[in-house]
Design an enzyme around this catalytic site. Sequence first.
Site, PDB file in Angstrom:
ATOM      1  N   HIS A   1      35.764  46.322  34.922  1.00  0.00           N
ATOM      2  CA  HIS A   1      34.481  45.785  35.357  1.00  0.00           C
ATOM      3  C   HIS A   1      33.382  46.610  34.699  1.00  0.00           C
ATOM      4  CE1 HIS A   1      35.963  43.504  39.178  1.00  0.00           C
ATOM      5  NE2 HIS A   1      36.733  43.309  38.132  1.00  0.00           N
TER       6      HIS A   1
ATOM      7  N   HIS B   1      41.959  45.674  32.953  1.00  0.00           N
ATOM      8  CA  HIS B   1      41.015  44.775  33.613  1.00  0.00           C
ATOM      9  C   HIS B   1      39.819  45.629  34.051  1.00  0.00           C
ATOM     10  CE1 HIS B   1      40.424  41.224  36.531  1.00  0.00           C
ATOM     11  NE2 HIS B   1      39.438  42.061  36.819  1.00  0.00           N
TER      12      HIS B   1
ATOM     13  N   ASP C   1      38.684  35.180  39.298  1.00  0.00           N
ATOM     14  CA  ASP C   1      38.010  36.441  39.605  1.00  0.00           C
ATOM     15  C   ASP C   1      36.516  36.335  39.349  1.00  0.00           C
ATOM     16  OD1 ASP C   1      38.035  39.061  40.515  1.00  0.00           O
ATOM     17  OD2 ASP C   1      38.275  39.910  38.520  1.00  0.00           O
TER      18      ASP C   1
ATOM     19  N   CYS D   1      34.866  41.660  42.504  1.00  0.00           N
ATOM     20  CA  CYS D   1      35.682  41.655  43.715  1.00  0.00           C
ATOM     21  C   CYS D   1      34.795  41.597  44.953  1.00  0.00           C
ATOM     22  CB  CYS D   1      36.548  42.915  43.767  1.00  0.00           C
ATOM     23  SG  CYS D   1      37.497  43.047  45.290  1.00  0.00           S
TER      24      CYS D   1
END
Length: 308
Positions: A224, A222, A32, A255
């Site tokens: 960001h 998860h 990622d 992403c």
Amino acid sequence: MSRVNNLLSQLQRYKNTSLPKKVKIVEMGPRDGLQNEKIIVQSEDKVKFINLLSKCGFQAIETTSFVSKKWVPQMGDASEVYSKIEKFPNVSYPVLVPNITGLDQALKVGVKEIAVFGAASEAFSQKNINCSIADSLKRFNDVVIKAQQNGIKIRGYVSCVMGCPYEGDIDPQKVAQVTQKLFEMGCYEVSLGDTIGVGTPEKTKNLMQALSQFDIKKLAVHFHDTYDRAIPNILVALEHGVEVIDSSVSGLGGCPYAGKPSGNVATETVVNSLNYLGIETGIDRENLKKASEFICGLLNRQNISINF
């Protein structure tokens, strides 16, 4: 110093809060992280990077993604990278697979664990994998069945759990529905992804409450760090009993379909924060620093982690 002081102030409020004694960190940097970096790292350097991470004490390092090179050129060497990394004892090396073709490629190189993903946003699902949420889950069900037949562990991801660049805010019940489907398929754990970093502590609290029917020890978060709220959100998740956190060394990546660059929360920041709170991670910070310096040097980028 303002970032450090701000973080310490947030952490201090949780000093006397009941939190897990131990947390598992899933390192996302090689997959990622690198998938959204403009510079494509050479295969041999990816191998060296992953081997450095393996010395840090992680229990899981997401290694690569068996996707079409056309769509994600940074992951076009998945088979070579997975084949060449050193497999450390007691470390899992999961890989992302989008379809049966990706799974078949992964099986050929001896992959032991895969990750599949669904979105809580219809628009994001269309932009990311060109199909509806329902169709994506049907597709992944075939992947999961074949993986189980081959003795492969499966982890699930739900994208856009807090918000979508195309739809805006996401109803937590939609997240719960996708999470339920992933568990029904056979995922041993589901990671909840704030893909564009629009989460807040209040949204995190609402999401945790909406997912209260699930075993909290089977949920991961998860986040960001687009708006510097990843750690506050993680703290709320920990308060609700979450014990697994995804992060990316030096805050790499994000992403490629998220609309704007939105890096993952930096592993160093997570480790430092948990250490401050007396929560065990098992991560060697000196070796983590070596891995970070290596990859940041290759990418000619700054480490955005907060160290104290």
